[in-house]
Write an enzyme that holds these catalytic residues in place. Structure first.
Site, PDB file in Angstrom:
ATOM      1  N   LYS A 159      35.322  27.485  33.738  1.00 44.21           N
ATOM      2  CA  LYS A 159      34.124  26.703  33.426  1.00 44.21           C
ATOM      3  C   LYS A 159      34.473  25.447  32.609  1.00 44.21           C
ATOM      4  O   LYS A 159      33.789  24.425  32.720  1.00 44.21           O
ATOM      5  CB  LYS A 159      33.107  27.561  32.672  1.00 44.21           C
ATOM      6  CG  LYS A 159      32.515  28.695  33.505  1.00 44.21           C
ATOM      7  CD  LYS A 159      31.607  28.199  34.626  1.00 44.21           C
ATOM      8  CE  LYS A 159      30.857  29.348  35.281  1.00 44.21           C
ATOM      9  NZ  LYS A 159      29.910  28.904  36.314  1.00 44.21           N
ATOM     10  N   TYR A 194      37.541  33.253  32.785  1.00 48.98           N
ATOM     11  CA  TYR A 194      36.176  32.731  32.975  1.00 48.98           C
ATOM     12  C   TYR A 194      35.998  31.408  32.227  1.00 48.98           C
ATOM     13  O   TYR A 194      35.572  30.404  32.802  1.00 48.98           O
ATOM     14  CB  TYR A 194      35.175  33.785  32.486  1.00 48.98           C
ATOM     15  CG  TYR A 194      33.728  33.364  32.545  1.00 48.98           C
ATOM     16  CD1 TYR A 194      33.183  32.837  33.712  1.00 48.98           C
ATOM     17  CD2 TYR A 194      32.888  33.516  31.443  1.00 48.98           C
ATOM     18  CE1 TYR A 194      31.846  32.470  33.777  1.00 48.98           C
ATOM     19  CE2 TYR A 194      31.549  33.154  31.500  1.00 48.98           C
ATOM     20  CZ  TYR A 194      31.039  32.628  32.671  1.00 48.98           C
ATOM     21  OH  TYR A 194      29.721  32.258  32.727  1.00 48.98           O
TER      22      TYR A 194
HETATM   23  N1  NAP Z   1      23.942  35.450  33.126  1.00 46.55           N
HETATM   24  C1  NAP Z   1      24.482  34.903  32.048  1.00 46.55           C
HETATM   25  O1  NAP Z   1      24.387  35.452  30.914  1.00 46.55           O
HETATM   26  C2  NAP Z   1      25.229  33.589  32.156  1.00 46.55           C
HETATM   27  C3  NAP Z   1      25.641  32.937  30.983  1.00 46.55           C
HETATM   28  C4  NAP Z   1      26.321  31.719  31.092  1.00 46.55           C
HETATM   29  C5  NAP Z   1      26.574  31.176  32.334  1.00 46.55           C
HETATM   30  N2  NAP Z   1      26.166  31.823  33.458  1.00 46.55           N
HETATM   31  C6  NAP Z   1      26.486  31.232  34.762  1.00 46.55           C
HETATM   32  O2  NAP Z   1      25.309  31.125  35.544  1.00 46.55           O
HETATM   33  C7  NAP Z   1      25.607  31.316  36.919  1.00 46.55           C
HETATM   34  C8  NAP Z   1      24.699  32.399  37.489  1.00 46.55           C
HETATM   35  O3  NAP Z   1      24.853  33.581  36.731  1.00 46.55           O
HETATM   36  P1  NAP Z   1      24.008  34.915  37.042  1.00 46.55           P
HETATM   37  O4  NAP Z   1      24.205  35.815  35.887  1.00 46.55           O
HETATM   38  O5  NAP Z   1      22.645  34.524  37.495  1.00 46.55           O
HETATM   39  O6  NAP Z   1      24.835  35.491  38.299  1.00 46.55           O
HETATM   40  P2  NAP Z   1      24.674  36.845  39.117  1.00 46.55           P
HETATM   41  O7  NAP Z   1      23.375  37.523  38.883  1.00 46.55           O
HETATM   42  O8  NAP Z   1      25.933  37.621  38.928  1.00 46.55           O
HETATM   43  O9  NAP Z   1      24.683  36.242  40.601  1.00 46.55           O
HETATM   44  C9  NAP Z   1      25.822  35.561  41.042  1.00 46.55           C
HETATM   45  C10 NAP Z   1      25.471  34.708  42.227  1.00 46.55           C
HETATM   46  O10 NAP Z   1      26.682  34.058  42.686  1.00 46.55           O
HETATM   47  C11 NAP Z   1      26.951  34.415  44.025  1.00 46.55           C
HETATM   48  N3  NAP Z   1      28.374  34.629  44.238  1.00 46.55           N
HETATM   49  C12 NAP Z   1      29.237  35.348  43.487  1.00 46.55           C
HETATM   50  N4  NAP Z   1      30.454  35.338  44.055  1.00 46.55           N
HETATM   51  C13 NAP Z   1      30.348  34.614  45.190  1.00 46.55           C
HETATM   52  C14 NAP Z   1      31.257  34.249  46.217  1.00 46.55           C
HETATM   53  N5  NAP Z   1      32.525  34.656  46.245  1.00 46.55           N
HETATM   54  N6  NAP Z   1      30.797  33.491  47.234  1.00 46.55           N
HETATM   55  C15 NAP Z   1      29.515  33.103  47.275  1.00 46.55           C
HETATM   56  N7  NAP Z   1      28.612  33.392  46.340  1.00 46.55           N
HETATM   57  C16 NAP Z   1      29.027  34.154  45.312  1.00 46.55           C
HETATM   58  C17 NAP Z   1      26.190  35.727  44.265  1.00 46.55           C
HETATM   59  O11 NAP Z   1      25.887  35.827  45.631  1.00 46.55           O
HETATM   60  P3  NAP Z   1      25.789  37.254  46.419  1.00 46.55           P
HETATM   61  O12 NAP Z   1      25.308  38.270  45.428  1.00 46.55           O
HETATM   62  O13 NAP Z   1      24.838  36.990  47.520  1.00 46.55           O
HETATM   63  O14 NAP Z   1      27.156  37.557  46.871  1.00 46.55           O
HETATM   64  C18 NAP Z   1      24.950  35.552  43.401  1.00 46.55           C
HETATM   65  O15 NAP Z   1      23.970  34.822  44.082  1.00 46.55           O
HETATM   66  C19 NAP Z   1      27.098  31.642  36.984  1.00 46.55           C
HETATM   67  O16 NAP Z   1      27.821  30.483  37.305  1.00 46.55           O
HETATM   68  C20 NAP Z   1      27.435  32.092  35.582  1.00 46.55           C
HETATM   69  O17 NAP Z   1      28.780  31.881  35.233  1.00 46.55           O
HETATM   70  C21 NAP Z   1      25.505  33.024  33.403  1.00 46.55           C
END
Ligand code: NAP
Length: 263
Positions: A173, A169
């Site tokens: 990034k 991961y």
């Molecule tokens: N949450 C945290 O604590 C955190 C911290 C640091 C960084 N981030 C970053 O922020 C971003 C969003 O995180 P989140 O926690 O909101 O994510 P999440 O709730 O897990 O949602 C992930 C999103 O990405 C889409 N996705 C995943 N795999 C995919 C694929 N193969 N093709 C197309 N779409 C795909 C999903 O679409 P579907 O469900 O429709 O498939 C969903 O809309 C990510 O890049 C993550 O690395 C998150």
């Protein structure tokens, strides 16, 4: 003596729109069917952008589109699996001309290095790094030709601070952060700004799988002592996407809750 000031783009602060500042623009938000991406899509639409909501899940896509519409905004859903390069390129084609690109879709799976399979590593790189690369390659030239555009990608503290179990991961990034600076240089002279937001822990459907206690434990390691809401990260993204960040490019805004300060 040459007058360097003539090269400065005039900025009339009084004319900067304070509301509906993205009226008439189109934004593509990847991963807008969930968590941070959904919050970003809602805020962009609230500022007047017509939003292309991306994800894979049709039902959650429709939910985001309906939420935008219920708030008086404009959105449509395009499904694409970002692990497949041909689908990424189809998404770019279906999105059409966009002024704002938010590379938010991402996966995070945790494992030690011996437990990290080739497939797991490649999938992280494909979704978190290659897909943004292909989207920027397809969409930024149009922004450059039109003379304006903003690209914001979602990163994490794990891209710069080693986090145990987050090798694949963090590497995917870290690659995205390097690409952010490369793209900022490549398209900056033509008015396209490229930045990233490195987020700390956030309550989302994705992090729900970790379990509330684990997530809150991570939240307690931040200076603010808590986990963020998706809307708080969306706000940082919105700033970088808007004209309020008109002189900011090639940066990674740390939205960690102060995690690095005590790390
Ligand atoms: N949450 C945290 O604590 C955190 C911290 C640091 C960084 N981030 C970053 O922020 C971003 C969003 O995180 P989140 O926690 O909101 O994510 P999440 O709730 O897990 O949602 C992930 C999103 O990405 C889409 N996705 C995943 N795999 C995919 C694929 N193969 N093709 C197309 N779409 C795909 C999903 O679409 P579907 O469900 O429709 O498939 C969903 O809309 C990510 O890049 C993550 O690395 C998150």
């Amino acid at each position: 003596m040459s007058n360097n000031r003539q090269h400065v783009v005039p900025l009339d602060l009084e004319k900067l729109p304070m509301t509906a500042e993205l009226d008439g623009s189109t934004a593509l938000v990847t991963g807008a069917t969930s968590g941070i991406g959904r919050a970003i899509a809602l805020r962009l639409a609230g500022l007047g952008a017509s939003v292309v909501v991306h994800g894979r899940d049709q039902q959650r896509g429709a939910e985001t589109v309906n939420e935008v519409a219920a708030a008086g905004g404009n959105a449509r859903f395009v499904a694409a699996d970002l692990s497949k390069s041909e689908e990424v390129l189809r998404l770019a084609a279906e999105a059409g001309e966009v002024d704002v690109l938010i590379n938010n879709a991402g996966i995070y799976r945790f494992a030690s290095t011996p437990e990290t399979t080739a497939e797991m590593f490649d999938t992280h790189m494909a979704i978190n790094s290659r897909a943004p690369m292909l989207l920027v390659g397809a969409l930024a030239p149009g922004m450059a030709t039109r003379g304006h555009g903003a690209i914001v990608s979602l990163s994490t503290g794990a891209a710069t601070t080693p986090v145990r179990g987050a090798a694949a991961y963090g590497a995917s990034k870290a690659s995205l952060e390097l690409l952010t600076r490369v793209w900022a240089d490549e398209f900056g002279a033509q008015g396209v700004r490229v930045n990233a937001v490195a987020s700390g822990p956030v309550y989302t459907p994705g992090t729900e799988e970790m379990g509330d206690e684990t997530l809150q434990e991570i939240g307690r390691t931040t200076v603010l002592g808590r986990v963020a809401r998706p809307e708080e990260i969306a706000e940082a993204v919105l700033f970088l996407a808007s004209s309020r960040a008109s002189y900011i490019t090639g940066t990674v805004l740390q939205a960690h809750g102060g995690q690095l300060a005590i790390g």
